[in-house]
Design a protein around this motif. Structure first.
Motif, short mmCIF file in Angstrom:
data_model
loop_
_atom_site.label_atom_id
_atom_site.label_comp_id
_atom_site.label_asym_id
_atom_site.label_seq_id
_atom_site.Cartn_x
_atom_site.Cartn_y
_atom_site.Cartn_z
N ILE A 15 4.11 1.56 -16.47
CA ILE A 15 4.75 0.64 -17.41
C ILE A 15 4.11 -0.73 -17.27
O ILE A 15 3.78 -1.38 -18.27
CB ILE A 15 6.30 0.59 -17.17
N VAL A 16 3.91 -1.18 -16.02
CA VAL A 16 3.29 -2.49 -15.81
C VAL A 16 1.87 -2.50 -16.38
O VAL A 16 1.44 -3.43 -17.05
CB VAL A 16 3.30 -2.85 -14.31
N ARG A 17 1.11 -1.42 -16.11
CA ARG A 17 -0.27 -1.33 -16.60
C ARG A 17 -0.29 -1.37 -18.12
O ARG A 17 -1.11 -2.04 -18.74
CB ARG A 17 -0.91 -0.03 -16.08
N PHE A 18 0.71 -0.66 -18.75
CA PHE A 18 0.76 -0.64 -20.22
C PHE A 18 1.01 -2.05 -20.74
O PHE A 18 0.38 -2.50 -21.68
CB PHE A 18 1.89 0.31 -20.69
N TYR A 19 1.95 -2.75 -20.06
CA TYR A 19 2.29 -4.08 -20.54
C TYR A 19 1.08 -5.01 -20.46
O TYR A 19 0.84 -5.79 -21.37
CB TYR A 19 3.47 -4.64 -19.71
N GLU A 20 0.38 -4.88 -19.40
CA GLU A 20 -0.82 -5.74 -19.24
C GLU A 20 -1.81 -5.48 -20.37
O GLU A 20 -2.38 -6.40 -20.95
CB GLU A 20 -1.50 -5.46 -17.89
N VAL A 21 -2.04 -4.17 -20.73
CA VAL A 21 -2.98 -3.82 -21.83
C VAL A 21 -2.41 -4.33 -23.13
O VAL A 21 -3.13 -4.91 -23.96
CB VAL A 21 -3.22 -2.29 -21.89
N TYR A 22 -1.09 -4.16 -23.29
CA TYR A 22 -0.46 -4.56 -24.55
C TYR A 22 -0.63 -6.05 -24.77
O TYR A 22 -0.92 -6.50 -25.88
CB TYR A 22 1.04 -4.15 -24.51
N PRO A 59 0.84 -1.22 0.00
CA PRO A 59 0.00 0.00 0.00
C PRO A 59 0.86 1.26 0.00
O PRO A 59 0.42 2.30 -0.47
CB PRO A 59 -0.84 -0.11 1.28
N GLU A 60 2.07 1.15 0.50
CA GLU A 60 2.90 2.37 0.54
C GLU A 60 3.51 2.66 -0.82
O GLU A 60 4.07 3.74 -1.05
CB GLU A 60 4.00 2.22 1.59
N PHE A 61 3.48 1.68 -1.72
CA PHE A 61 4.02 1.89 -3.07
C PHE A 61 2.97 2.63 -3.87
O PHE A 61 2.26 2.09 -4.71
CB PHE A 61 4.36 0.54 -3.69
N ASN A 62 2.88 3.91 -3.49
CA ASN A 62 1.78 4.72 -4.03
C ASN A 62 2.35 6.11 -4.28
O ASN A 62 2.93 6.72 -3.38
CB ASN A 62 0.68 4.77 -2.95
N PRO A 63 2.24 6.62 -5.50
CA PRO A 63 2.87 7.90 -5.82
C PRO A 63 2.49 8.99 -4.81
O PRO A 63 3.32 9.78 -4.40
CB PRO A 63 2.33 8.25 -7.20
N GLU A 64 1.28 9.01 -4.44
CA GLU A 64 0.84 10.09 -3.54
C GLU A 64 1.56 9.99 -2.20
O GLU A 64 2.01 10.99 -1.62
CB GLU A 64 -0.68 10.01 -3.33
N PHE A 65 1.66 8.71 -1.73
CA PHE A 65 2.33 8.51 -0.45
C PHE A 65 3.83 8.84 -0.56
O PHE A 65 4.41 9.49 0.27
CB PHE A 65 2.12 7.04 0.03
N GLY A 95 7.95 9.95 -8.86
CA GLY A 95 7.91 9.86 -10.33
C GLY A 95 8.28 8.47 -10.78
O GLY A 95 7.62 7.91 -11.65
N LEU A 96 9.38 7.87 -10.15
CA LEU A 96 9.79 6.52 -10.52
C LEU A 96 8.68 5.53 -10.17
O LEU A 96 8.39 4.61 -10.94
CB LEU A 96 11.06 6.16 -9.77
N CYS A 97 8.10 5.76 -9.01
CA CYS A 97 6.96 4.87 -8.57
C CYS A 97 5.85 4.91 -9.60
O CYS A 97 5.33 3.88 -10.04
CB CYS A 97 6.47 5.36 -7.21
N SER A 98 5.49 6.08 -10.03
CA SER A 98 4.42 6.27 -11.02
C SER A 98 4.79 5.60 -12.32
O SER A 98 3.98 4.93 -12.98
CB SER A 98 4.17 7.77 -11.21
N TRP A 99 6.12 5.76 -12.73
CA TRP A 99 6.56 5.18 -14.02
C TRP A 99 6.43 3.68 -13.97
O TRP A 99 5.92 3.08 -14.90
CB TRP A 99 8.03 5.63 -14.25
#
Length: 1294
Positions: free
Chosen positions: A80-87, A56-62, A72-76
């Motif tokens: 990237i993972v979300r993109f790969y899943e869609v791809y 839960p702490e792996f959250n850009p806002e946190f 920023g790295l957390c968000s990237w």
């Protein structure tokens, strides 16, 4: 680090330290991030990354809160993972798309090649199709030509075949038409006469005129007019199809109705329907439906309706016409058109006249006499229902209730056959119309040939069905015929009921109301397995229901008349009695001028016995009575001979034959004998005088059926209505009960109440409607309007007094016919009347006066007096000269006067009380001096001082009661009052015999008048009505002497003494009478021969001759008489003979027949005048002295020197004792003993001995009243009051 691990080899050291090392080369790290192969991430990297992503702490806002770069790295990483899943999801689809696009390109290339080929093939096909179509068209043309030729040949064959079968019918028709050519003129003449003249006649007369008068007349002319021998007027004027249509519209199916409808639809003049049973108008309304304009004369705006209909060419029906037609309609009836026939003047307006306008007139009157001009302007049509016609209608009704299956089948058959006839006619007309209008080559007219074939086919089908239906109809008719006796009985009862208006105009009954009674009777009849027994039950139920329905609306005195007529007619219809015997019973044609050989029978009775003895069934009756006088005397003098057995074999005679014998020997017992006869023949329930309770009658009423109370003096029937209303919640307080007493200005109130009640379902009482004669036609219309569409609970109760004479009758026929009529009569007999008189008071009344003893005694005496004067009416003229409406008001006011006088005086003022009661309270009604004397005498006998001094008798065996309470007086009446007898009234028992004899005479006279005219032509009745009248007329004309030649007689006289003047006056009066007799009889003779038109006067004369009564035109010119025509004419001849003897030498006859004068007063005055002249006494101070001699007429041969001997007087109520020379009580059953010769001479009035004489009134007939002649003082031992109460008088005729 994990994401970017090369080859998916995830470093084990993933500490911050290791991370920093990997990020140490910033450019390289950024470049690795930018160019990261995001489409190919190793599975191991993803697996190792999952724990981080789930943290839960792996959250850009946190992470932002710690480090923006780390965030920023957390968000990237996450993206990237979300993109790969869609791809991973989209890539396979992309590959599939590319593959599909490649395949599409290959397919499109193939398609283009195929389209090129198809275009080439289509071009070739179009060329071939065009060739084929040309070939097919050629072929079709050839086929059509072939078919048309074949069809024409077929049609020609069918047409020829079809017309060949029609040829037979048409050939017959042509032959008939040729034959008709010679008779057409005669046929048309006969048919126009049929339409113009026959409508008003009954079936029999129509037949007689056509076949027995007109046809022979046309044949016997110098130039005979040929007529079709078997011509039926209906065949030329109408056809089966029309008749069928009329019957479907509700026209009765009998021949008479069909003839009427034919005349109505074909006549040129306006038809006037005489339709008392409203069957014709019902058909007319159904026939024309909505197009018909129905009006009544005098109705608001009716002339406007006529005017509109005239212009529009509509059909107008004027219903319920009286005998006179509104003069405004005169030009319309006479079709007096103006302006070249385009207009008619109605009143002051010129109305446009359309040629298609049609007027139909209608009357409910049963036997109207219209003015000659009305008869000329209209075609009168007699829609009166006949007995046979009604029987058929009622048969249909009873079968439809008993066997609805049969009636439905018959009705269907009739309608089906009527439909067949209509269809066939339409088809034939259509065929002929097409044939006649066909032009050129009609072989192509398929519809014509098909029509012909349809006609043939339908005709064949109809023929088969007609044959079938004939068989079915025969079966149905056989089954229906079983019920005919019930329908015949009902039809007979209706016509008896319908004839009751001969007795009283209040007795009007409608066929519609009768049908309802008939239907209820059929439903009420007890069921039975056996058809024969069921029909007997039906007959009994119908007879008794109609009997009950009718009798509740009859006065008590007419009930036996009606019951007797019902019994006689039923027995006649069943052929159980002989018409000749019934004719004797009703007419009693006693032989005149015979002397009785036995003392127990009067001359009149012996005349009847002699007439009976001339009939086969009664041969030797006269000899038997003479030979066995003892037995017969015992029988004749028994108290109730009708219950005794006749002597010898006469006891075996039929019931009617026994009645005939009893009629001759004991006429006073005939009412009882007839009652017993009815009981024997019909059953005891027909003679028990139990009246229906009001509730039963009420249940039969409805919005269209008012209840009509025929009022009698001293009875209030409306109490029953109020009582019933209270039971059902109709009261004044509930505002749903309206009571309107009619009189001046109350008409509007009544109309308002009716309108409101009809809408809301209230009850309305209309009292005394006879007081508003002019409004009654409006009331009739209002009741008719409210009869349909009103509230179901709406009821009307009407009351009216019957008119004293037919001329005064004002109640419209429509109101009487549709109502349930109920009579309420006061109780009869002294017992009931005395109780009723006492019922007007109570215990409080008895206790209200301080002088209780005197008050109670006089009150009871007054009650007795009231009962006596009210009930004495039943004894006819011997009771009271005239009838008076004494009522309970007279009694209650008299008691009030009594109370006031006793309270105000110390002594009882008897004279004052008697004067007030006798001259004012009761005397106020009395118009005759002798009746006033009677009333006064009663009061003198009942109210006098002696009534309080010991035992005092009000009547023999009935002492005045002492001081009692109210109930005690009622009980005293029950215990002490003797049985009903004339003694209670101070009359002699003979008075009852006289009264009963008169009643039975009236009964038989009325029943004779009610006999259907047709019965006189029945078997065994001898001559027809006309033949009897003609024989009577010829006999009178032959026996009637010539008139007195007055100038010749005058020439014989030297001195015109008072007696001579009387003789001349009598001759003049006799001449007037005999010339009228001669004139009227000669006129009637011509009328019977058909040489003169029969007028109503001639009809009345004919009826009187047939019924053996003296015609009214003779009575007006004659002297009063109660004799029948035969006795009256014999008496007339005796009077003429007496006059001829006297005028032979003008010497006063030795004994003068006082009864032989038209005006006996003139002769008695002549005695006074001749003595006054001789003795020079003043005429106004003279009186007649009356000495009764011991001599008979034969003992005296010369007249006295002064005065005159007179004979021919009879005493009623007492007799003259020749031995003592005094009046004495009459002998039982000797009603009017003859007086010896009386010597009359004139003496000064002051010389008349007033003591112990009874001033006896002399009357011309037993009717007394207006026939008063003189007063003869007669010697008496008894007090004169006895003879006053006994109603003693001298009569000149009996």
């Amino acid at each position: 680090m994990v994401l970017m691990a090369p080859g998916g080899k995830v470093p084990k050291d993933r500490s911050w330290k290791a991370a920093k090392v990997s990020m140490a080369r910033v450019d390289g790290f950024l470049d690795a991030l930018v160019h990261f192969d995001k489409e190919n991430i190793h599975e191991n990297c993803l697996k190792a990354l999952r724990p981080y992503l789930q943290d839960p702490e792996f959250n850009p806002e946190f992470v932002t809160s710690k480090s923006c770069a780390a965030a920023g790295l957390c968000s990237w990483v996450i993206n990237i993972v979300r993109f790969y899943e869609v791809y991973c999801d989209v890539e396979p689809k992309r590959q599939a798309l590319n593959k599909a696009n490649a395949e599409l390109a290959a397919a499109q290339e193939k398609l283009a090649n195929i389209k090129v080929k198809i275009a080439h093939l289509n071009e070739n096909l179009a060329k071939l199709t065009a060739k084929f179509e040309r070939a097919t068209a050629d072929k079709l043309m050839c086929q059509q030509e072939a078919e048309a030729t074949a069809c024409t040949i077929s049609l020609a064959n069918r047409l020829v075949g079809g017309l060949a079968s029609e040829n037979v019918r048409w050939a017959e028709a042509v032959r008939d038409f040729r034959e008709q050519q010679s008779t057409l003129c005669g046929d048309v003449l006969l048919i126009t006469a049929f339409i113009s003249y026959l409508g008003y006649f009954t079936k029999k007369y129509r037949q007689d005129l056509l076949d027995a008068v007109w046809r022979p007349y046309l044949r016997q002319l110098n130039v005979p007019i040929p007529v079709t021998p078997s011509l039926d007027p209906l065949t030329m004027l109408t056809d089966d199809a029309d008749i069928a249509a009329w019957q479907n519209e509700g026209l009765p199916a009998d021949r008479m109705s069909t003839e009427n409808a034919t005349i109505l639809t074909n006549c040129e003049r306006w038809p006037l329907m005489v339709d008392p049973q409203l069957q014709g108008i019902k058909w007319i309304k159904a026939k024309y439906g909505e197009e018909l304009r129905v009006i009544r004369t005098g109705q608001k705006g009716y002339l406007d309706t006529v005017e509109r209909a005239l212009a529009a060419g509509e059909v107008v029906l004027i219903e319920n016409l009286e005998e006179s037609v509104d003069p405004v309609l005169g030009p319309l009836l006479g079709r007096e058109t103006i302006k070249k026939g385009r207009y008619i003047r109605i009143g002051d307006r010129e109305c446009e006249y359309s040629p298609s306008f049609r007027l139909i007139l209608h009357t409910k009157l049963a036997n109207p006499h219209y003015q000659p001009e009305t008869q000329a302007q209209c075609t009168l049509i007699n829609f009166t229902v006949t007995r046979d016609g009604l029987e058929d209608q009622l048969l249909a009704a009873v079968v439809s209730m008993e066997r609805p299956d049969l009636e439905e089948l018959k009705s269907e058959l009739t309608k089906q056959q009527n439909g067949f006839k209509i269809t066939l006619k339409t088809l034939e007309d259509n065929l002929l119309s097409r044939l006649s209008s066909a032009s050129g080559n009609f072989l192509g007219d398929t519809a014509l040939v098909e029509n012909l074939e349809t006609t043939k086919q339908t005709a064949a089908e109809i023929e088969d069905k007609v044959q079938e239906s004939k068989v079915t109809e025969t079966k149905i008719n056989e089954a229906r015929e079983h019920y005919r006796p019930a329908a015949a009985r009902a039809s007979l009862l209706y016509f008896i009921m319908n004839d009751l208006n001969v007795i009283h105009l209040m007795y009007q009954f409608s066929l519609k109301a009768f049908s309802v009674v008939f239907q209820k009777a059929v439903q009420r009849a007890p069921p039975e397995e056996s058809l024969k027994e069921r029909i007997q039950n039906l007959i009994d139920s119908i007879t008794f229901s109609v009997f009950q329905y009718t009798t509740r609306g009859l006065f008590e005195c007419d009930k036996l008349t009606y019951t007797a007529q019902v019994a006689f007619q039923i027995l006649l219809m069943n052929n159980e009695i002989n018409m000749v015997e019934l004719d004797f019973l009703l007419r009693y044609p006693a032989q005149p001028g015979v002397t009785s050989p036995v003392e127990f029978l009067s001359n009149h009775s012996w005349g009847g016995i002699k007439s009976l003895a001339s009939m086969e069934e009664f041969r030797n009756l006269d000899r038997d009575i003479e030979g066995s006088a003892k037995r017969w005397k015992k029988f004749v003098e028994s108290e109730c001979p009708e219950r005794e057995k006749f002597p010898q074999e006469w006891k075996n005679k039929s019931a009617l034959q026994r009645l005939c014998m009893l009629r001759a020997i004991r006429p006073d017992r005939m009412t009882y004998a007839v009652r017993d006869f009815v009981e024997e023949k019909l059953g005891s329930k027909y003679v028990i005088g139990r009246s229906l309770d009001f509730t039963t009658s009420f249940e039969e009423s409805g919005p269209a059926t008012p209840m009509f109370f025929i009022l009698s003096p001293g009875v209030d029937p409306l109490k029953d209505v109020e009582k019933q209303g209270k039971k059902l919640g109709y009261t004044f307080n509930n505002r749903n009960f309206h009571n309107v007493s009619l009189g001046q200005g109350q008409e509007a109130v009544a109309e308002e109440a009716l309108a409101m009640a009809a809408k809301e379902g209230h009850w309305v009482i209309l009292q005394n409607i006879h007081l508003v004669a002019k409004w009654l036609s409006s009331l009739e219309k209002k009741l008719e309007q409210h009869s349909a569409g009103s509230h179901q609970e709406f009821r009307v109760f009407i009351s009216a007094e019957p008119a004293p004479s037919p001329d005064g009758h004002v109640i419209p026929q429509g109101i009487l016919e549709n109502s349930i009529k109920i009579t309420n009569e006061p109780p009869t007999g002294m017992h009931a009347n005395l109780h009723k008189a006492l019922d007007n008071f109570s215990q409080d009344t008895l206790e209200m006066c301080a002088r209780e003893n005197e008050f109670k005694s006089i009150l009871f005496a007054l009650c007795y007096f009231h009962a006596v004067v009210a009930e004495r009416r039943k004894f006819g003229p011997q009771g009271w000269n005239r009838s008076y409406p004494f009522n309970t008001g007279d009694l209650t006011i008299s008691v009030n006067v009594l109370y006031n006088y006793l309270e105000a005086n110390s002594k009882v003022p008897y004279d004052d009380l008697r004067y007030l009661f006798g001259e004012i309270m009761y005397g106020g009604h009395i118009t005759d001096d002798w009746d006033r004397r009677l009333c006064k005498t009663y009061l003198e006998e009942f109210i006098k001082p002696e009534m309080l001094e010991g035992e005092f008798f009000l009547a023999p065996g009935f002492p005045l009661p002492g001081n009692m309470d109210y109930n005690g007086y009622h009980q005293y009446i029950d215990d002490a009052l003797p049985a009903e007898s004339p003694y209670l009234y101070g009359l002699h028992p003979n008075a009852e015999i006289g009264f009963l004899t008169q009643t039975s005479e009236k009964l038989f006279r009325t029943v004779l008048e009610m006999q259907p005219r047709a019965t006189s032509t029945g078997e065994g009745a001898g001559a027809t009505r006309e033949e009897k009248v003609k024989a009577c007329l010829d006999e009178i004309l032959e026996k009637l002497p010539d008139e007195f030649n007055i100038p010749e007689l005058m020439a014989k006289v030297e001195e015109r003494t008072p007696y001579v003047v009387v003789a001349f006056q009598e001759c003049e009066r006799m001449n007037i009478l005999s010339s009228e007799i001669k004139r009227s009889l000669q006129e009637l003779d011509l009328g019977l021969k058909g040489e003169l038109t029969m007028t109503s006067n001639m009809e009345n004369l004919q009826s009187a001759l047939f019924l053996d009564t003296v015609p009214e035109s003779w009575t007006r010119r004659a002297y009063p008489s109660v004799a029948g025509l035969a006795g009256w004419f014999a008496d007339l001849l005796s009077r003429i003979k007496e006059l001829e003897t006297w005028t032979g030498d003008f010497v006063l006859p030795s004994v003068v027949w006082l009864a032989g004068f038209f005006n006996p007063q003139s002769f008695l005055t002549a005695i006074l005048q001749s003595t006054a002249r001789k003795s020079e006494w003043p005429l106004d101070r003279m009186t007649l002295q009356c000495d009764v001699t011991k001599k008979t007429r034969e003992d005296l041969s010369s007249p006295p020197r002064e005065g005159a001997y007179v004979h021919g007087l009879f005493m009623e109520g007492a007799r003259w004792d020749v031995q003592t020379g005094m009046m004495t009580d009459a002998l039982l059953k000797d009603l009017t003993p003859a007086m010896p010769v009386i010597f009359l001479k004139a003496v000064p009035a002051d010389r008349q001995a007033p003591r112990s004489v009874y001033p006896c009134p002399v009357y011309k007939t037993c009717q007394r009243g207006p026939t008063y002649v003189w007063t003869f003082p007669l010697k008496t031992k008894e007090t004169p009051s006895k003879w006053v109460l006994a109603g003693v008088a001298l009569l000149l005729q009996i």
